[in-house]
Design an enzyme around this catalytic site. Structure first.
Site, PDB file in Angstrom:
ATOM      1  N   ASN A  10      74.852  21.621  98.438  1.00 51.56           N
ATOM      2  CA  ASN A  10      74.906  21.365  99.881  1.00 51.56           C
ATOM      3  C   ASN A  10      76.373  21.259 100.291  1.00 51.56           C
ATOM      4  OD1 ASN A  10      74.736  20.322 102.470  1.00 51.56           O
ATOM      5  ND2 ASN A  10      73.923  18.321 101.832  1.00 51.56           N
ATOM      6  N   LYS A  12      77.586  20.921 103.191  1.00 49.49           N
ATOM      7  CA  LYS A  12      77.778  20.088 104.391  1.00 49.49           C
ATOM      8  C   LYS A  12      78.673  20.836 105.386  1.00 49.49           C
ATOM      9  CE  LYS A  12      76.797  16.097 101.571  1.00 49.49           C
ATOM     10  NZ  LYS A  12      76.961  14.683 101.299  1.00 49.49           N
ATOM     11  N   HIS A 102      68.098  15.058 105.397  1.00 50.79           N
ATOM     12  CA  HIS A 102      69.234  14.521 104.648  1.00 50.79           C
ATOM     13  C   HIS A 102      69.647  13.187 105.271  1.00 50.79           C
ATOM     14  CE1 HIS A 102      73.259  14.026 103.022  1.00 50.79           C
ATOM     15  NE2 HIS A 102      72.884  14.835 102.058  1.00 50.79           N
ATOM     16  N   GLU A 104      72.375  12.024 106.050  1.00 54.22           N
ATOM     17  CA  GLU A 104      73.378  12.141 107.123  1.00 54.22           C
ATOM     18  C   GLU A 104      72.721  12.553 108.441  1.00 54.22           C
ATOM     19  OE1 GLU A 104      76.007  14.680 104.881  1.00 54.22           O
ATOM     20  OE2 GLU A 104      76.388  13.010 103.519  1.00 54.22           O
ATOM     21  N   GLU A 174      67.877  10.926  96.935  1.00 52.35           N
ATOM     22  CA  GLU A 174      69.320  10.700  97.021  1.00 52.35           C
ATOM     23  C   GLU A 174      69.596   9.279  97.494  1.00 52.35           C
ATOM     24  OE1 GLU A 174      71.569  14.637  97.652  1.00 52.35           O
ATOM     25  OE2 GLU A 174      70.863  13.990  99.601  1.00 52.35           O
ATOM     26  N   GLY A 180      78.571  10.816  97.884  1.00 50.36           N
ATOM     27  CA  GLY A 180      79.983  10.956  98.236  1.00 50.36           C
ATOM     28  C   GLY A 180      80.833   9.753  97.877  1.00 50.36           C
ATOM     29  N   SER A 220      76.622  12.145  93.963  1.00 47.47           N
ATOM     30  CA  SER A 220      77.775  12.186  93.045  1.00 47.47           C
ATOM     31  C   SER A 220      77.462  12.881  91.715  1.00 47.47           C
ATOM     32  CB  SER A 220      78.335  10.781  92.815  1.00 47.47           C
ATOM     33  OG  SER A 220      78.800  10.231  94.038  1.00 47.47           O
TER      34      SER A 220
HETATM   35  P1  PGA Z   1      77.574  14.223  96.805  1.00 41.97           P
HETATM   36  O1  PGA Z   1      76.505  14.568  97.965  1.00 41.97           O
HETATM   37  O2  PGA Z   1      77.208  15.072  95.607  1.00 41.97           O
HETATM   38  O3  PGA Z   1      78.905  14.600  97.386  1.00 41.97           O
HETATM   39  O4  PGA Z   1      77.439  12.776  96.506  1.00 41.97           O
HETATM   40  C1  PGA Z   1      75.149  14.735  97.676  1.00 41.97           C
HETATM   41  C2  PGA Z   1      74.368  15.056  98.916  1.00 41.97           C
HETATM   42  O5  PGA Z   1      74.609  14.459  99.981  1.00 41.97           O
HETATM   43  O6  PGA Z   1      73.466  15.924  98.879  1.00 41.97           O
END
Ligand code: PGA
Length: 258
Positions: A10, A12, A102, A104, A174, A180, A220
């Site tokens: 992803n 983003k 997601h 976010e 997640e 992140g 992560s």
């Molecule tokens: P990340 O993001 O690997 O940067 O922690 C994962 C995600 O939001 O799908």
């Protein structure tokens, strides 16, 4: 029932369309150099909408085994919805997967389980696979409520789905506190929740459906921790953010058992 591992990157809101082409070509080269077998692991990149047409052109032009997805979709088919992108538009671009719900989108765009459910349905009705995201925040985790919290999200996201539709879908667990942040859930944490999701699917549907549904971990994930996470029985792949922006690193994640 064998579930083919799925490694999804992803991106983003990162990379313009020229950078997207570069990354996909680099990923393809790194995987080709390693004699990667796409029939054993699916590799999916999930760029911003503005990059999808360019990604389609390189993937189809060079007959790459890489697949691609979108980060969101409108619940509407067409019409006066400024800024929205329909499932049919994505389907025309050869999109295979659509991320829905997601954390976010839930946090910054107020998406609730009902909206996630509608978006997953729209993806399925248009022949694409929803990657349905779920996961708890730090407060919920600290309170020890993460399993019921996630299972409630799953109940909401899958409401009204047939067993066949669930088996075709992908779930991504997640934990928000691990996204992140560099803070990875332990493989045991990932397994605990992924296993609980599978049990829930078997309760809502049946064993066969639960055994067919792919459940990913995200938060992560890196090449250095992916193997231990993938070794867990109920983890069928990873949804990768930051580490998917680098071809070499993401190719190593895709080759988690190499
Ligand atoms: P990340 O993001 O690997 O940067 O922690 C994962 C995600 O939001 O799908």
């Amino acid at each position: 029932m064998t579930r083919i591992p799925l490694m999804a990157g992803n991106w983003k809101m990162n990379l313009d369309h020229l950078e997207a082409i570069h990354l996909v070509q680099g990923l393809h080269m790194a995987l080709t150099d390693a004699n990667f077998d796409y029939s054993k692991t699916e590799v999916v990149v999930i760029p911003p909408f503005t990059d999808i047409r360019s990604v389609q052109t390189v993937v189809e032009g060079d007959e790459m085994g890489i697949k691609y997805g979108a980060q969101d979709v409108s619940v509407h088919a067409s019409g006066a919805y400024t800024g929205e992108v329909s499932a049919n538009m994505l389907k025309k671009l050869g999109v295979s997967y659509i991320v829905v719900g997601h954390s976010e989108r839930r946090e910054y765009h107020g998406e609730c389980d009902q909206k996630v459910n509608q978006k997953a349905r729209v993806a399925l009705e248009n022949g694409m696979t929803p990657i349905i995201c779920c996961g708890e925040g730090l407060e919920v985790r600290k309170a020890g409520e993460h399993v019921p919290h996630v299972l409630a999200q799953i109940d909401g996201a899958l409401a009204g789905f047939s067993a066949e539709e669930v088996a075709k879908s992908v779930i991504a667990y997640e934990p928000i506190w691990a996204i992140g942040t560099g803070e990875v859930a332990t493989p045991e944490d990932a397994q605990e929740v992924c296993a609980a999701i599978r049990v829930r699917i078997s309760e809502l549907y049946d064993e066969e459906t639960a055994a067919a549904t792919r459940i990913l971990y995200g938060g992560s994930v890196k090449s250095s921790n992916v193997a231990d996470i993938m070794a867990k029985a109920d983890v069928d792949g990873a949804l990768v953010g930051g580490a998917s922006l680098e071809a070499g690193e993401f190719s190593k994640i895709a080759r988690f058992d190499a």
